[in-house]
Design a protein around this motif. Structure first.
Motif, PDB file in Angstrom:
ATOM      1  N   CYS A  12      -5.928  -8.283  -0.079  1.00  0.00           N
ATOM      2  CA  CYS A  12      -5.913  -7.234  -1.114  1.00  0.00           C
ATOM      3  C   CYS A  12      -6.650  -5.968  -0.669  1.00  0.00           C
ATOM      4  O   CYS A  12      -7.215  -5.908   0.425  1.00  0.00           O
ATOM      5  N   GLY A  13      -6.685  -4.988  -1.569  1.00  0.00           N
ATOM      6  CA  GLY A  13      -7.306  -3.708  -1.267  1.00  0.00           C
ATOM      7  C   GLY A  13      -8.791  -3.809  -0.974  1.00  0.00           C
ATOM      8  O   GLY A  13      -9.382  -2.883  -0.411  1.00  0.00           O
ATOM      9  N   GLN A  53      -9.318  -6.451 -11.368  1.00  0.00           N
ATOM     10  CA  GLN A  53      -8.864  -6.003 -10.037  1.00  0.00           C
ATOM     11  C   GLN A  53      -9.986  -6.059  -9.009  1.00  0.00           C
ATOM     12  O   GLN A  53     -11.164  -5.912  -9.345  1.00  0.00           O
ATOM     13  N   PRO A  55     -10.758  -4.032  -5.209  1.00  0.00           N
ATOM     14  CA  PRO A  55     -12.163  -4.267  -4.925  1.00  0.00           C
ATOM     15  C   PRO A  55     -13.063  -3.998  -6.123  1.00  0.00           C
ATOM     16  O   PRO A  55     -12.778  -3.121  -6.930  1.00  0.00           O
ATOM     17  N   VAL A 104      -4.472   6.748  -4.120  1.00  0.00           N
ATOM     18  CA  VAL A 104      -4.987   5.791  -5.100  1.00  0.00           C
ATOM     19  C   VAL A 104      -4.415   6.015  -6.498  1.00  0.00           C
ATOM     20  O   VAL A 104      -4.337   5.076  -7.286  1.00  0.00           O
ATOM     21  N   TYR A 108      -0.840   3.630  -5.075  1.00  0.00           N
ATOM     22  CA  TYR A 108      -1.405   2.290  -5.323  1.00  0.00           C
ATOM     23  C   TYR A 108      -0.836   1.656  -6.607  1.00  0.00           C
ATOM     24  O   TYR A 108      -0.487   0.464  -6.630  1.00  0.00           O
ATOM     25  N   THR A 112       0.467  -2.159  -8.350  1.00  0.00           N
ATOM     26  CA  THR A 112      -0.178  -2.698  -9.557  1.00  0.00           C
ATOM     27  C   THR A 112       0.880  -3.086 -10.596  1.00  0.00           C
ATOM     28  O   THR A 112       0.780  -4.135 -11.226  1.00  0.00           O
ATOM     29  N   LYS A 119       4.245  -9.294 -16.356  1.00  0.00           N
ATOM     30  CA  LYS A 119       3.002  -9.095 -17.104  1.00  0.00           C
ATOM     31  C   LYS A 119       3.086  -7.897 -18.061  1.00  0.00           C
ATOM     32  O   LYS A 119       2.503  -7.889 -19.128  1.00  0.00           O
ATOM     33  N   TRP A 175       1.659  -4.344   3.208  1.00  0.00           N
ATOM     34  CA  TRP A 175       2.209  -4.637   1.878  1.00  0.00           C
ATOM     35  C   TRP A 175       3.659  -4.151   1.813  1.00  0.00           C
ATOM     36  O   TRP A 175       4.123  -3.423   2.693  1.00  0.00           O
TER      37      TRP A 175
HETATM   38  N1  LIG Z   1      -7.135   1.705  -8.377  1.00  0.00           N
HETATM   39  C1  LIG Z   1      -7.635   0.506  -7.782  1.00  0.00           C
HETATM   40  C2  LIG Z   1      -6.472  -0.454  -7.556  1.00  0.00           C
HETATM   41  C3  LIG Z   1      -6.939  -1.849  -7.189  1.00  0.00           C
HETATM   42  C4  LIG Z   1      -5.806  -2.859  -7.267  1.00  0.00           C
HETATM   43  O1  LIG Z   1      -4.717  -2.608  -7.790  1.00  0.00           O
HETATM   44  N2  LIG Z   1      -6.082  -4.041  -6.685  1.00  0.00           N
HETATM   45  C5  LIG Z   1      -5.111  -5.102  -6.702  1.00  0.00           C
HETATM   46  C6  LIG Z   1      -5.213  -5.923  -5.446  1.00  0.00           C
HETATM   47  S1  LIG Z   1      -4.692  -5.049  -4.027  1.00  0.00           S
HETATM   48  C7  LIG Z   1      -5.421  -6.039  -7.833  1.00  0.00           C
HETATM   49  O2  LIG Z   1      -6.572  -6.375  -8.019  1.00  0.00           O
HETATM   50  N3  LIG Z   1      -4.380  -6.474  -8.553  1.00  0.00           N
HETATM   51  C8  LIG Z   1      -4.514  -7.413  -9.619  1.00  0.00           C
HETATM   52  C9  LIG Z   1      -4.206  -6.783 -10.951  1.00  0.00           C
HETATM   53  O3  LIG Z   1      -3.993  -5.560 -11.035  1.00  0.00           O
HETATM   54  O4  LIG Z   1      -4.180  -7.537 -11.919  1.00  0.00           O
HETATM   55  C10 LIG Z   1      -8.367   0.830  -6.486  1.00  0.00           C
HETATM   56  O5  LIG Z   1      -8.061   1.841  -5.857  1.00  0.00           O
HETATM   57  O6  LIG Z   1      -9.305   0.093  -6.116  1.00  0.00           O
END
Ligand SMILES: N[C@@H](CCC(=O)N[C@@H](CS)C(=O)NCC(=O)O)C(=O)O
Length: 211
Positions: A12-13, A53, A55, A104, A108, A112, A119, A175
């Motif tokens: 993941c990120g 989410q 990080p 971002v 990104y 999501t 979901k 990805w």
């Molecule tokens: N805007 C956040 C996006 C983080 C994100 O989307 N992380 C993903 C993993 S790569 C996540 O946790 N997804 C699970 C979810 O959104 O439920 C960032 O830049 O840190």
């Protein structure tokens, strides 16, 4: 010694934030979580980040820092010599800011909303499939714009100047739509990802998360 704890998940990120931390030579502890709805670490993740989410970073005084861009800015303040972010007087500062935030804020979210589309659609699988397809297509268009904004000669997004944008592509290129699509369609971004992976510390993280 400053204590930074990173909550992350495989592939993941959060791996991008690990790459920022190793680039900035900032020690950290790592806590593996799983973003999945049924995961045993879900409650812990939600306690730290209500978005569920990664990080997510916990600072020494307990402050929670989520959002990879905010984390990058914080780490850049801690370790400016690592040059994650070009300084205020850098000629490409405005260009950097535009595309860093674009990454971002516009790119990104396509993962999501597309990663687990049902979901957002009350479990409607057909609508979910359409949402995934639409966000996947829109991402490709945006990647084309970012590729065009990248320096023609490289080796980095900003040409001779390394920045955190390069670290994003070292991981994001794994990805959807994936490495071969990058190589064929956004060769500048592919070359940046390859160049970043030449750093053995980054290569090791890529291997651990994407291998
Ligand atoms: N805007 C956040 C996006 C983080 C994100 O989307 N992380 C993903 C993993 S790569 C996540 O946790 N997804 C699970 C979810 O959104 O439920 C960032 O830049 O840190």
């Amino acid at each position: 010694m400053l204590k930074i704890r990173l909550l992350g998940a495989q592939g993941c990120g959060s791996a991008i934030v690990e790459a920022m931390l190793v680039t900035a030579k900032i020690p950290y502890t790592y806590e593996q979580v799983d973003c999945g709805a049924d995961s045993p670490t879900r409650a812990r993740l939600l306690e730290v980040n209500p978005l569920g989410q990664v990080p997510a970073v916990i600072l020494q005084d307990g402050t929670v820092l989520t959002e990879s861009a905010a984390i990058a800015m914080y780490l850049n303040d801690l370790a400016p010599d690592a040059k994650l972010i070009p300084p205020t007087d850098h000629p490409q500062r405005a260009h950097f800011l535009r595309w860093f935030v674009f990454l971002v804020a516009a790119l990104y979210p396509t993962w999501t909303y597309g990663d687990d589309p049902a979901k957002w659609l009350a479990g409607d699988a057909k609508a979910g499939k359409a949402l995934r397809a639409a966000t996947d297509e829109h991402r490709k268009i945006m990647l084309g714009w970012i590729n065009a904004a990248a320096d023609e000669k490289g080796p980095w997004f900003l040409g001779k100047t390394f920045s955190v944008i390069d670290l994003y592509f070292a991981f994001m290129s794994y990805w959807r739509p994936g490495r071969s699509w990058y190589e064929a369609n956004v060769p500048r971004l592919f070359a940046i990802a390859e160049k970043a992976a030449e750093n053995p510390k980054i290569g090791k993280l890529i291997e651990a998360h994407m291998g």
